[in-house]
Design an enzyme around this catalytic site. Structure first.
Site, PDB file in Angstrom:
ATOM      1  N   GLY A  12     -29.787  62.506   0.827  1.00 47.55           N
ATOM      2  CA  GLY A  12     -30.656  62.803   1.945  1.00 47.55           C
ATOM      3  C   GLY A  12     -30.097  63.868   2.865  1.00 47.55           C
ATOM      4  N   CYS A  13     -30.779  64.103   3.960  1.00 48.32           N
ATOM      5  CA  CYS A  13     -30.553  65.169   4.938  1.00 48.32           C
ATOM      6  C   CYS A  13     -31.249  66.442   4.475  1.00 48.32           C
ATOM      7  CB  CYS A  13     -29.082  65.466   5.205  1.00 48.32           C
ATOM      8  SG  CYS A  13     -28.215  64.160   6.088  1.00 48.32           S
ATOM      9  N   ALA A  14     -31.737  67.183   5.438  1.00 49.10           N
ATOM     10  CA  ALA A  14     -32.441  68.433   5.174  1.00 49.10           C
ATOM     11  C   ALA A  14     -31.872  69.514   6.070  1.00 49.10           C
ATOM     12  CB  ALA A  14     -33.936  68.266   5.437  1.00 49.10           C
TER      13      ALA A  14
END
Length: 364
Positions: A12-14
Site C-alpha cells: 500500500g501507499c500511493a
C-alpha cells in the site's frame, strides 16, 4: 470483520508528483486529482503534499509550517524563534473545515530569517543554523512539530485520505512549479499528523511507498551527525540521509541514489575500471546509508525532483512526459487522470534515479 483502516496491505501507499521544467506555476488542483485516483492504496491514516514556488513574495525567507498541540507550545516556540530569527510574518495556515479531517492541531506559518548578529556569532551558514534550530524545536519543545522549513516551499499534511487533506488545506488555491503527494497505508508505525508524509528538512521533501528494513541501522548512523528521528515513521530517516549527503558531504543527488540504492557488487564488477572504483568508494564510504527493503520515493528539492526505486523494484513507479511537464506516480492511471495523452510513459528501472530540474531559462 475488520473495520476501515485496520486492514494492512504490504504494498500500500500511493505517491504522485508533477514537475514543470519551464517553471510554470500550476494550481494544486491537478495533484489532488492525481492522488485521489489511488484512494484504495491508502487507508485514511495519513495524506500530504509538498509544493515548491508557492511563496514568491517571501522567497528569500525560510517558511516554517508548524503543528502545535496547545497554545502553550505555540507561545514557547515563538519565544524560541524570536530570540534567534527575525519573524517577517506569521499567521494561521488557512484551512477549510471538513468532517473527514478531525482533531487538527494548531497549524501556523512563519516567514523568518536568522538574526544577523546571532548567525555571525554561531559561525554557521544560514541553512545549518536554521536546520539545527528546527531539530531543537522538535526535540525540546513538547507539542511542537516543524513540518517544513525551506524557502519558497511548504508541506501540508494530516491524518486523512489525501484528497480530503487537499480539501482541508485548500490546496487548489496554491500555485507551484513542483508538487508531490502521498496517500499513507501505515503498516508498522502509527498514523498521526506529524508522522504523515511528506517529511522535510530545509528544501528537501520525501514521499515514500514501502518499508525500510534497515531503518534502525540508518537511524543510528545519521543521528551520529546531529539529526534526530523523532516522528515515529521510517521515512523520516531518508530525508536526513539525503540532507547529510548533499549539504554536508557535497554529493550530487545522482551520487546519493548510488548510496541509498547502491548497485550490487556483481553489477559493479561489470562496469569499466574507473566506474568500478567510483561506485565501490561510495558503497564503502557511506555503507551505513544503504537503504534496504522495498521502496519507491519522490524527493523534492529547490529547482528539481528525483524519483527512485529500490534495486529490485519491489514497489511500483511510473513516469511520463508531456511537453515540459514531467509526471511520476505509483500507478499509470493517476498520471492519465491529469494527462491522458503523454508524449512518453515508462517505468524507471530499479536503482536508477530519474532526476528532473528546471530549465536554465526558468531558473533566471
Amino acid at each position: 470483520m475488520k473495520k476501515e483502516g485496520e486492514v494492512r496491505i504490504s504494498s500500500g501507499c500511493a505517491i504522485s508528483g508533477i514537475f514543470c521544467r519551464d517553471g510554470k506555476r500550476i494550481s494544486g488542483k491537478a495533484i489532488k486529482e492525481s492522488i485521489a485516483v489511488m484512494h484504495n492504496r491508502s487507508n485514511g491514516l495519513g495524506g500530504g503534499f509538498a509544493a515548491y514556488g508557492i511563496y514568491p513574495q517571501y522567497k528569500e525567507h525560510f517558511a516554517l509550517h508548524i503543528f502545535y498541540d496547545s497554545q502553550q507550545s505555540r507561545e514557547e516556540t515563538e519565544r524560541f524563534l524570536d530570540k534567534r530569527f527575525d519573524i517577517i510574518n506569521l499567521s494561521k495556515i488557512p484551512t477549510r473545515q471538513t468532517p473527514k479531517i478531525a482533531d487538527s492541531p494548531l497549524i501556523w506559518r512563519y516567514f523568518i530569517t536568522p538574526l544577523p548578529h546571532i548567525l555571525q556569532d554561531s559561525q554557521l551558514d544560514e541553512n545549518e543554523y536554521t536546520s539545527r534550530a528546527m531539530i531543537r524545536i522538535n526535540n525540546s519543545i513538547s507539542g511542537a512539530y516543524v513540518v517544513s522549513c525551506g524557502k519558497d516551499m511548504g508541506v501540508f499534511k494530516a491524518v486523512g485520505y489525501p484528497e480530503d487533506v487537499a480539501t482541508f488545506y485548500r490546496i487548489e488555491e496554491y500555485e507551484g512549479y513542483s508538487w508531490t503527494a502521498h496517500g499513507r497505508y501505515p503498516t508498522n508505525t502509527p498514523g498521526w499528523w506529524a508522522g504523515s508524509h511528506p517529511f522535510s528538512l530545509l528544501d528537501l521533501t520525501v514521499v515514500h511507498n514501502g518499508e525500510i528494513s534497515s531503518y534502525d541501522a540508518n537511524r543510528r548512523a545519521v543521528e551520529m551527525y546531529g539529526y534526530s528521528c523523532s516522528l515515529l515513521t521510517d521515512t523520516e530517516v531518508i530525508t536526513y540521509i539525503l540532507d547529510y549527503l548533499t549539504r554536508k558531504q557535497g554529493l550530487s543527488l545522482m551520487e546519493c541514489s548510488e548510496v541509498i540504492a547502491a548497485p550490487f557488487w556483481t553489477t559493479i564488477s561489470l562496469k569499466d575500471e574507473e566506474e568500478q572504483r567510483r561506485l565501490a568508494y561510495l558503497r564503502k564510504m557511506f555503507s551505513s546509508f544503504l537503504i534496504t527493503g522495498p521502496f519507491s520515493i519522490l524527493v523534492g528539492f529547490e529547482g528539481g525532483i528525483m524519483a527512485l526505486n529500490d534495486r529490485l523494484k519491489l514497489r511500483s513507479l511510473v513516469a511520463a512526459e508531456k511537453g515540459s511537464t514531467v509526471y511520476f506516480s505509483s500507478e499509470e492511471a493517476a498520471i492519465r487522470a491529469v494527462e491522458d495523452a503523454p508524449d512518453r510513459i515508462w517505468a524507471p528501472r530499479g536503482g536508477e534515479a530519474v532526476i528532473i530540474t528546471l530549465d536554465k531559462e526558468a531558473m533566471r
